[in-house]
Scaffold this active site. Structure first.
Site, short mmCIF file in Angstrom:
data_model
loop_
_atom_site.label_atom_id
_atom_site.label_comp_id
_atom_site.label_asym_id
_atom_site.label_seq_id
_atom_site.Cartn_x
_atom_site.Cartn_y
_atom_site.Cartn_z
N ALA A 130 0.84 -1.20 0.00
CA ALA A 130 0.00 0.00 0.00
C ALA A 130 0.88 1.24 0.00
CB ALA A 130 -0.93 0.01 1.21
N GLY A 241 0.49 19.77 3.73
CA GLY A 241 1.64 20.47 4.28
C GLY A 241 2.94 19.81 3.88
N GLU A 363 5.66 11.01 -0.55
CA GLU A 363 4.50 11.85 -0.20
C GLU A 363 3.61 12.14 -1.42
OE1 GLU A 363 4.65 14.89 2.71
OE2 GLU A 363 6.54 14.18 3.56
#
Length: 380
Positions: A130, A241, A363
């Site tokens: 995942a 962020g 990310e």
């Protein structure tokens, strides 16, 4: 730079630039070779308020805005990308998540030591099966009385070996898919939490990336962050962020590569004159500077939106996508400008090239950013 900065933001940038160049830059290459975690430098950064930049003063943070944080992160990344990635995850993803989603008790308990740099934070969502599809994660958390028992494996966890706490996502209700994912704060030393092998990476070698194993790891129910079933939403919010942070890191590394290329082009002579006087090299440097400035403004714009309380998901993804791909183009040109020397470890552009490669991956890959951006545009 046309983006208007306040006197305070300029002061932050100047302070961090001086610190990064005097404390981080001189040993960055050696830490990269030795794969040495920059623990001492991070302690100094904690003392300067750089590990709790956006944390309010009441929790021992610096109380700075996102623009100041982005400026600081650019300077740190320009000196040492490995240190910058630790700073980015710690500030953007961990402190930011606890501040936005934590209870009053959680903020009071965890934010002060995080902001002071007494402990470092990590964020664990990725698993062996995942990555871009977090709903596929297999880590589970089963309630037993006033605690949850966590079982599973998390992969590619930045600072996982050196952190003092980790925010972990786990399925509490598999039937609900992403709406059944919950986030937990797990402190290092909790029985059942162990650290696996450290990845042998292409770049960012002074930053540890590890597997984390959870084997009947009992976590108090009071350590749920953001409420049961809200882990996916929390993670997506944290990544906004984090993506601005990666854009900032990309700009910092690219700026370092440009500065090195300019210096080399001024001193290296071929055909009787410095190579920077040859149009083939001069135009490459011009293109590098343009791309860096565009990425810088995109990162600052996304940060400014965040400071205004606006939803910056689209702008964060745009900044991350453009900046991360930009730094790969810029560092490749920097190596080319250096010729054979750029392929050796005697010159820093070799390290910049390796460090930059992961920015389009972690990310949220470039492909995921394009999905996020296109959905925002097409679903209006």
């Amino acid at each position: 730079m046309p983006f208007h900065l306040t006197s305070e933001q300029k002061m932050v940038r100047k302070m961090v630039r001086e610190f990064a160049r005097s404390q981080l830059l001189p040993t960055a290459a050696e830490r990269d070779r030795a794969k040495e975690f920059p623990a001492e430098n991070l302690r100094k950064m904690g003392a300067l308020g750089l590990l709790g930049m956006m944390v309010p003063v009441e929790y021992d943070g610096a109380g700075a805005d996102t623009v100041s944080y982005v400026l600081a992160l650019m300077e740190v990344a320009s000196a040492c990308a490995s240190t910058a990635v630790v700073m980015s995850v710690h500030n953007s993803v961990v402190c930011g998540s606890v501040l936005r989603h934590g209870t009053k008790e959680q903020r009071a308990r965890f934010l002060p030591p995080l902001a002071r740099g007494e402990i470092l934070g990590a964020f664990a969502m990725t698993e062996p099966l995942a990555g871009s599809d977090p709903a596929r994660q297999e880590t589970t958390a089963v309630r037993e009385g006033d605690r949850y028992i966590i079982n599973g494996v998390k992969r590619f966890i930045t600072t996982g070996k050196n952190c003092g706490l980790v925010i972990v996502t786990a399925k509490t209700d598999a039937a609900k898919r992403h709406r059944g994912i919950t986030a937990f704060i797990v402190e290092k030393g909790t029985p059942g939490l162990s650290v696996g092998r450290t990845e042998d990476k292409m770049g960012l070698c002074a930053s540890d990336t590890v597997d984390l194993y959870f084997e009947n790891c009992a976590v108090p129910a009071e350590n749920i962050l953001g409420g049961e079933g809200n882990g996916f939403t929390l993670a997506m919010s944290a990544l906004d962020g984090g993506r601005i942070g990666i854009a900032a890191q990309s700009v910092g590394v690219a700026q370092a590569a440009l500065s090195a290329s300019i210096a080399y082009a001024r001193e290296r002579e071929q055909f009787g004159r410095p190579i920077g006087q040859h149009q083939g090299i001069a135009f490459q440097i011009a293109d590098m500077a343009v791309e860096i400035e565009a990425a810088r403004l995109m990162a600052l714009s996304a940060a400014s939106l965040k400071d205004q309380g606006e939803n910056a998901t689209l702008e964060a993804s745009m900044a991350k996508l453009f900046a991360s791909e930009m730094v790969n183009r810029v560092t490749a040109k920097a190596v080319q400008i250096h010729g054979g020397y750029g392929f050796t470890k005697d010159y820093p552009v070799e390290r910049y090239y390796r460090d930059a490669r992961v920015f389009t991956i972690y990310e949220g890959t470039s492909e995921i950013q394009r999905i996020v951006i296109s959905r925002h545009l097409l679903m209006k």
